[in-house]
Design a protein around this motif. Structure first.
Motif, PDB file in Angstrom:
ATOM      1  N   THR A  18       0.859  -1.177   0.000  1.00 48.09           N
ATOM      2  CA  THR A  18       0.000   0.000   0.000  1.00 48.09           C
ATOM      3  C   THR A  18       0.896   1.227   0.000  1.00 48.09           C
ATOM      4  O   THR A  18       1.889   1.271   0.729  1.00 48.09           O
ATOM      5  N   ALA A  19       0.537   2.198  -0.822  1.00 45.23           N
ATOM      6  CA  ALA A  19       1.297   3.443  -0.895  1.00 45.23           C
ATOM      7  C   ALA A  19       0.355   4.553  -1.341  1.00 45.23           C
ATOM      8  O   ALA A  19      -0.714   4.286  -1.884  1.00 45.23           O
ATOM      9  N   PRO A  20       0.769   5.790  -1.154  1.00 43.66           N
ATOM     10  CA  PRO A  20      -0.102   6.892  -1.551  1.00 43.66           C
ATOM     11  C   PRO A  20      -0.195   7.090  -3.062  1.00 43.66           C
ATOM     12  O   PRO A  20      -1.123   7.733  -3.544  1.00 43.66           O
ATOM     13  N   ASP A  21       0.765   6.521  -3.818  1.00 50.28           N
ATOM     14  CA  ASP A  21       0.756   6.716  -5.271  1.00 50.28           C
ATOM     15  C   ASP A  21       1.416   5.529  -5.973  1.00 50.28           C
ATOM     16  O   ASP A  21       1.977   4.635  -5.330  1.00 50.28           O
ATOM     17  N   GLU A  22       1.334   5.521  -7.309  1.00 48.24           N
ATOM     18  CA  GLU A  22       1.914   4.425  -8.088  1.00 48.24           C
ATOM     19  C   GLU A  22       3.416   4.315  -7.869  1.00 48.24           C
ATOM     20  O   GLU A  22       3.953   3.210  -7.813  1.00 48.24           O
ATOM     21  N   GLU A  23       4.088   5.440  -7.763  1.00 47.37           N
ATOM     22  CA  GLU A  23       5.534   5.426  -7.552  1.00 47.37           C
ATOM     23  C   GLU A  23       5.893   4.641  -6.289  1.00 47.37           C
ATOM     24  O   GLU A  23       6.835   3.852  -6.268  1.00 47.37           O
ATOM     25  N   GLY A  24       5.132   4.855  -5.231  1.00 54.73           N
ATOM     26  CA  GLY A  24       5.354   4.132  -3.982  1.00 54.73           C
ATOM     27  C   GLY A  24       5.095   2.644  -4.112  1.00 54.73           C
ATOM     28  O   GLY A  24       5.805   1.831  -3.521  1.00 54.73           O
ATOM     29  N   ILE A  25       4.070   2.295  -4.891  1.00 54.11           N
ATOM     30  CA  ILE A  25       3.785   0.871  -5.136  1.00 54.11           C
ATOM     31  C   ILE A  25       4.956   0.232  -5.872  1.00 54.11           C
ATOM     32  O   ILE A  25       5.455  -0.828  -5.476  1.00 54.11           O
ATOM     33  N   PHE A  26       5.415   0.877  -6.948  1.00 48.91           N
ATOM     34  CA  PHE A  26       6.522   0.311  -7.721  1.00 48.91           C
ATOM     35  C   PHE A  26       7.795   0.223  -6.883  1.00 48.91           C
ATOM     36  O   PHE A  26       8.558  -0.741  -7.021  1.00 48.91           O
ATOM     37  N   ALA A  27       8.025   1.191  -6.002  1.00 43.75           N
ATOM     38  CA  ALA A  27       9.217   1.165  -5.143  1.00 43.75           C
ATOM     39  C   ALA A  27       9.227  -0.062  -4.239  1.00 43.75           C
ATOM     40  O   ALA A  27      10.298  -0.579  -3.890  1.00 43.75           O
ATOM     41  N   GLN A  28       8.057  -0.544  -3.867  1.00 47.51           N
ATOM     42  CA  GLN A  28       7.958  -1.738  -3.020  1.00 47.51           C
ATOM     43  C   GLN A  28       7.846  -3.020  -3.841  1.00 47.51           C
ATOM     44  O   GLN A  28       8.439  -4.051  -3.501  1.00 47.51           O
TER      45      GLN A  28
END
Length: 57
Positions: A18-28
């Motif tokens: 879970t992340a606030p945006d797509e970038e955060g999702i891809f980072a994980q």
């Protein structure tokens, strides 16, 4: 927040992020994909598939 479950892309995988945006999702999700599934390149097709399974919560 935006949730993403690898199981939506790779059946049987129970990793979820879970992340606030797509970038955060891809980072994980990218490091998990490499370590757990041997995905060493995020192709445009894979990126599109992941984006299609990122939901709004």
């Amino acid at each position: 927040m935006k949730p993403f479950a690898w199981g939506d892309v790779i059946p049987g995988c129970d990793a979820a992020f879970t992340a606030p945006d797509e970038e955060g999702i891809f980072a994980q999700a990218v490091p998990h994909g490499a370590a757990a599934h041997g995905i060493d390149e995020v192709t445009p097709e894979l990126a599109a598939t992941v984006r299609a399974h990122i939901h709004e919560s």
